[in-house]
Design a protein around this motif. Structure first.
Motif, short mmCIF file in Angstrom:
data_model
loop_
_atom_site.label_atom_id
_atom_site.label_comp_id
_atom_site.label_asym_id
_atom_site.label_seq_id
_atom_site.Cartn_x
_atom_site.Cartn_y
_atom_site.Cartn_z
N ALA A 58 0.86 -1.19 0.00
CA ALA A 58 0.00 0.00 0.00
C ALA A 58 0.89 1.23 0.00
N GLY A 59 0.31 2.36 -0.38
CA GLY A 59 1.09 3.59 -0.41
C GLY A 59 0.37 4.72 0.31
N ALA A 60 1.12 5.75 0.69
CA ALA A 60 0.49 6.89 1.35
C ALA A 60 1.31 8.16 1.15
N ALA A 61 0.59 9.27 1.04
CA ALA A 61 1.22 10.59 1.09
C ALA A 61 0.43 11.36 2.15
N PRO A 62 0.84 11.22 3.41
CA PRO A 62 0.01 11.68 4.53
C PRO A 62 -0.07 13.20 4.68
N GLU A 63 0.90 13.94 4.14
CA GLU A 63 0.88 15.40 4.31
C GLU A 63 1.07 16.09 2.96
N TRP A 64 0.52 15.53 1.92
CA TRP A 64 0.76 16.01 0.56
C TRP A 64 0.28 17.45 0.37
N MET A 65 0.88 18.13 -0.59
CA MET A 65 0.37 19.45 -1.00
C MET A 65 0.47 19.67 -2.50
N SER A 66 1.37 19.00 -3.23
CA SER A 66 1.64 19.44 -4.60
C SER A 66 0.87 18.64 -5.64
N GLU A 67 0.74 19.24 -6.82
CA GLU A 67 0.11 18.52 -7.95
C GLU A 67 0.94 17.31 -8.34
N LYS A 68 2.25 17.40 -8.12
CA LYS A 68 3.11 16.24 -8.39
C LYS A 68 2.67 15.05 -7.54
N ALA A 69 2.27 15.33 -6.31
CA ALA A 69 1.85 14.24 -5.41
C ALA A 69 0.59 13.56 -5.97
N ILE A 70 -0.33 14.36 -6.50
CA ILE A 70 -1.55 13.77 -7.08
C ILE A 70 -1.19 12.88 -8.26
N CYS A 71 -0.25 13.34 -9.07
CA CYS A 71 0.17 12.54 -10.22
C CYS A 71 0.82 11.23 -9.75
N ILE A 72 1.66 11.33 -8.73
CA ILE A 72 2.30 10.13 -8.18
C ILE A 72 1.23 9.17 -7.65
N GLY A 73 0.28 9.74 -6.91
CA GLY A 73 -0.81 8.90 -6.38
C GLY A 73 -1.53 8.17 -7.51
N GLN A 74 -1.82 8.90 -8.58
CA GLN A 74 -2.56 8.29 -9.68
C GLN A 74 -1.73 7.21 -10.38
N TYR A 75 -0.40 7.42 -10.49
CA TYR A 75 0.35 6.34 -11.16
C TYR A 75 0.52 5.13 -10.25
N PHE A 76 0.55 5.33 -8.95
CA PHE A 76 0.56 4.15 -8.07
C PHE A 76 -0.78 3.41 -8.17
N VAL A 77 -1.87 4.18 -8.15
CA VAL A 77 -3.19 3.55 -8.27
C VAL A 77 -3.30 2.79 -9.59
N ALA A 78 -2.91 3.44 -10.69
CA ALA A 78 -3.02 2.79 -12.00
C ALA A 78 -2.08 1.59 -12.10
N SER A 79 -1.00 1.59 -11.30
CA SER A 79 -0.08 0.45 -11.31
C SER A 79 -0.60 -0.71 -10.47
N GLY A 80 -1.63 -0.43 -9.64
CA GLY A 80 -2.21 -1.51 -8.85
C GLY A 80 -2.11 -1.34 -7.35
N VAL A 81 -1.70 -0.16 -6.90
CA VAL A 81 -1.45 0.04 -5.47
C VAL A 81 -2.58 0.85 -4.81
N TYR A 82 -3.01 0.38 -3.66
CA TYR A 82 -3.96 1.14 -2.84
C TYR A 82 -3.18 2.31 -2.25
N THR A 83 -3.65 3.53 -2.50
CA THR A 83 -2.88 4.71 -2.14
C THR A 83 -3.74 5.67 -1.32
N VAL A 84 -3.30 5.96 -0.10
CA VAL A 84 -4.11 6.77 0.81
C VAL A 84 -3.47 8.14 0.99
N PHE A 85 -4.25 9.18 0.81
CA PHE A 85 -3.76 10.54 1.01
C PHE A 85 -4.35 11.12 2.28
N GLY A 86 -3.58 12.00 2.91
CA GLY A 86 -4.06 12.71 4.09
C GLY A 86 -4.43 14.14 3.74
N VAL A 87 -4.49 15.01 4.73
CA VAL A 87 -4.78 16.45 4.64
C VAL A 87 -6.18 16.71 4.10
#
Ligand code: BF8
Ligand code: SF4
Length: 657
Positions: free
Chosen positions: A555-584
């Motif tokens: 699983a993946g997480a970006a618990p204190e994310w702020m940037s658009e880059k983080a959203i892109c990273i989250g989406q590529y982890f999700v599209a690669s097959g990973v459950y990805t949890v964001f905070g904030v």
């Protein structure tokens, strides 16, 4: 225009803003000095509630249109756009921007590689020819009996397709586990080339183009994958080839790495070439002598944010702090120069630097900041820029007037775990392999693997969500891989030592003690999230844990994310097959169709899915539940009960850290 809320200066306890002791002390000093930082501005500027829900659209002049998040289907935009279209388009624009950042950076690194390979640039060289051969082989380039130059030029040509190709599949699609790639092909989301995908996503999010949230989400995935398996992965691999593949190195983090008696220079940004050249400049004997002539004991070069994390991983260069400490560190008065390149550079730095007579230089043609002097970095004559910065910093040292106040806090730890090293470390010298990792997951000593990455954000207590989440995960035998600002948060909390294994559950602790590794492995900057993707594909290829990344207990997480880059990273982890949890916060309205797609539907289609919670304990629970679900599906469910970390245990843990 609405009036912005301001001036509500309620006294706020600084301990509520950050758990980073050094940052807290500098924020207190900033308050005394009357200096404002992003923490103050965040308190005085309430986040726009409509934007926070992504319920507005300003994509054309018939609007901007504002929908109601409490009644999301109650109205549509002037053009008729529904809430799902509006949210998906806004999300798509974030993905496009994030992908553009990583790809533009990767392309710059690749251009440097070309110049080095064809002999036009002798200021840099190919430092890791082994890695060159490995990467070349991985994309089908013949290496036997060929010169480094031949291989390098072929590799350049091949990897350029990552960005410029208009049809076909990007080169690193070859590294994707077969079943994962099959899923991408089935849904038509294998990236062709990053420029093409970003361009198409910008087109499709324009007024009147793609108005189906499902179809838009596909292009979001395709564009994001062109980042993770494209631009970011190329950046990581090329920087390893040029500057060296990280291996574990002991290094210091935190503001205490500044030295009162030396000329302090901070490099903050994302492009390691600036930093590498600066490293040469600060070791130049004539400049060191000039520093001594000015009364300094030497020149002290330290990093911040992502290029800092890369230099920490590759060379053990001290790291002074993450994103939310970049203004605070100037308050020490000890920084003689801060040089920045691109990405995550707060404009607010200019004012803070001014208050402490610190030089703040921009160096990159893509990033000037009003009020900051610009010394352009040209990689064909890098020293012209970096030497000048050193000379300016020495002048500032000589003329230091204000008292210096450096929080004397340093944390030592081990950084630099490339996926190659994990292979070697776990497999032993003669047979590097992922078998031991897979075996330990199968036998349950390691419950699963979590990537905990991303920014810090003044809307939450700095570092706290990262640290609490990671402690919960390791206590439950989840091995944690990290990058970016999150890595620095945990390093400051003392979790990068092998001794921190005592905070892990019994299984993970045993593995860490056997290998002598910390329970948390730092892999570098945000583009180095690609190392986590490669590690995940290796785990699949090794066998025993399913056929696709989506099968893995990860699983993946970006618990204190702020940037658009983080959203892109989250989406590529999700599209690669990973459950990805964001905070904030998450820019979406719950219970809408777009929300259901991202948070449930994608998983049903064979991808990963998104999750959201600002609470670190809840986040750990969600990630562990997912890992257990995957273990069960693999028939590995003779696992353990989740350990709840109670208050007493938590106190014990922070005492140990
Ligand atoms: O790319 S973690 S604050 S520094 S965006 Fe920025 Fe976030 Fe830090 Fe690096 Ni990544
Ligand atoms: Fe409004 Fe549609 Fe224009 Fe967006 S594209 S601003 S929803 S009219």
């Amino acid at each position: 225009m609405e009036k912005e809320e301001s001036g509500s200066k309620k006294p706020v306890n600084i301990k509520d803003l950050t758990i980073c002791e050094a940052t807290a002390r500098m924020l207190e000093k900033a308050r005394r000095d009357g200096v404002e930082t992003a923490f103050d501005r965040a308190l005085n500027m309430k986040a726009c509630p409509i934007g926070a829900d992504s319920a507005c659209c300003k994509h054309c002049a018939m609007g901007p249109c504002r929908l109601n998040s409490r009644d999301p289907y109650g109205k549509v935009g002037v053009c008729g756009a529904t809430i799902d279209t509006i949210m998906a388009r806004n999300f798509g624009r974030m993905v496009a921007a994030g992908a553009a950042c990583h790809n533009d950076h990767g392309m710059a690194m690749l251009a440097l590689f070309r110049e080095v390979a064809n002999g036009n640039n002798e200021d840099y060289k190919i430092k890791d020819p082994h890695k060159l051969e490995d990467v070349a082989r991985s994309v089908g380039i013949e290496v036997e009996g060929r010169s480094i130059k031949e291989i390098a030029l072929d590799l350049y040509k091949e990897l350029e397709r990552t960005y410029t190709q208009v049809e076909g599949e990007i080169p690193f699609a070859k590294r994707v586990p077969e079943k994962t790639l099959e899923t991408w092909r089935k849904h038509g989301i294998v990236p062709r080339g990053a420029m093409r995908e970003i361009m198409e996503l910008m087109n499709r999010t324009h007024m009147g183009v793609d108005q189906h949230y499902e179809n838009l989400t596909k292009q979001c995935s395709r564009t994001a994958l062109a980042d993770g398996w494209g631009g970011s992965m190329v950046a990581t691999e090329i920087c390893d080839i040029l500057f060296g593949t990280p291996t574990p190195v002991s290094a210091e983090v935190n503001m205490g790495v500044l030295k009162e008696s030396e000329v302090n220079i901070i490099i903050h940004g994302h492009e390691p070439n600036l930093f590498e050249s600066m490293l040469v400049s600060v070791n130049e004997p004539s400049l060191v002598q000039a520093a001594k002539d000015a009364g300094a004991k030497g020149i002290n070069l330290v990093g911040m944010c992502c290029s800092g994390a890369e230099m920490l991983s590759r060379h053990g260069i001290p790291h002074a702090g993450n994103f939310m400490s970049t203004e605070a560190i100037l308050v020490t008065g000890a920084v003689d120069a801060m040089a920045v390149d691109i990405q995550c550079i707060k404009q607010g730095l200019v004012k803070v630097a001014e208050c402490y007579n610190t030089y703040l230089f921009t160096t990159n043609p893509r990033c000037h900041i009003e009020g900051a002097p610009h010394i352009e970095f040209n990689e064909h004559d890098p020293r012209a820029c970096t030497d000048e910065i050193v000379i300016k910093a020495i002048t500032r040292f000589k003329n230091r007037k204000a008292p210096i106040d450096i929080p004397n806090i340093k944390n030592i730890g081990i950084h630099g775990f490339s996926h190659e090293y994990i292979n070697y470390m776990l497999g032993g010298t003669f047979r590097g392999s992922y078998t031991p990792l897979n075996d330990n997951i199968i036998n349950g000593r390691i419950r699963g693997v979590a990537g905990v990455v991303g920014c810090t954000n003044p809307r939450v207590r700095q570092d706290w969500v990262h640290v609490e989440l990671v402690k919960e995960l390791i206590k439950n035998d989840v091995l944690v891989l990290q990058t970016g600002c999150s890595q620095i948060a945990l390093a400051k909390a003392g979790l990068y030592t092998p001794e921190a294994a005592c905070l892990a559950g019994p299984g993970l602790r045993e593995v860490c003690e056997t290998v002598g590794m910390p329970p948390v492995l730092g892999m570098g900057s945000c583009v180095d999230n690609s190392r986590i993707l490669v590690a995940a594909s290796q785990m699949v290829k090794e066998g025993g844990l399913g056929n696709s990344i989506a099968d893995l207990p990860v699983a993946g997480a970006a618990p204190e994310w702020m940037s658009e880059k983080a959203i892109c990273i989250g989406q590529y982890f999700v599209a690669s097959g990973v459950y990805t949890v964001f905070g904030v916060t998450f820019p979406i309205i719950e219970n809408t169709k777009f929300h259901k797609l991202l948070f449930e539907g994608l998983e049903q289609q064979g991808f990963g899915k998104w999750g959201f919670t600002p609470d670190p304990y809840e986040m750990a629970k969600m990630m562990i539940a997912h890992i257990d679900k995957k273990r069960k599906a693999l028939g590995l469910d003779k696992g353990k009960e989740r350990v709840l970390v109670d208050m007493a245990a938590r106190r014990e843990m922070s005492a140990a850290a």
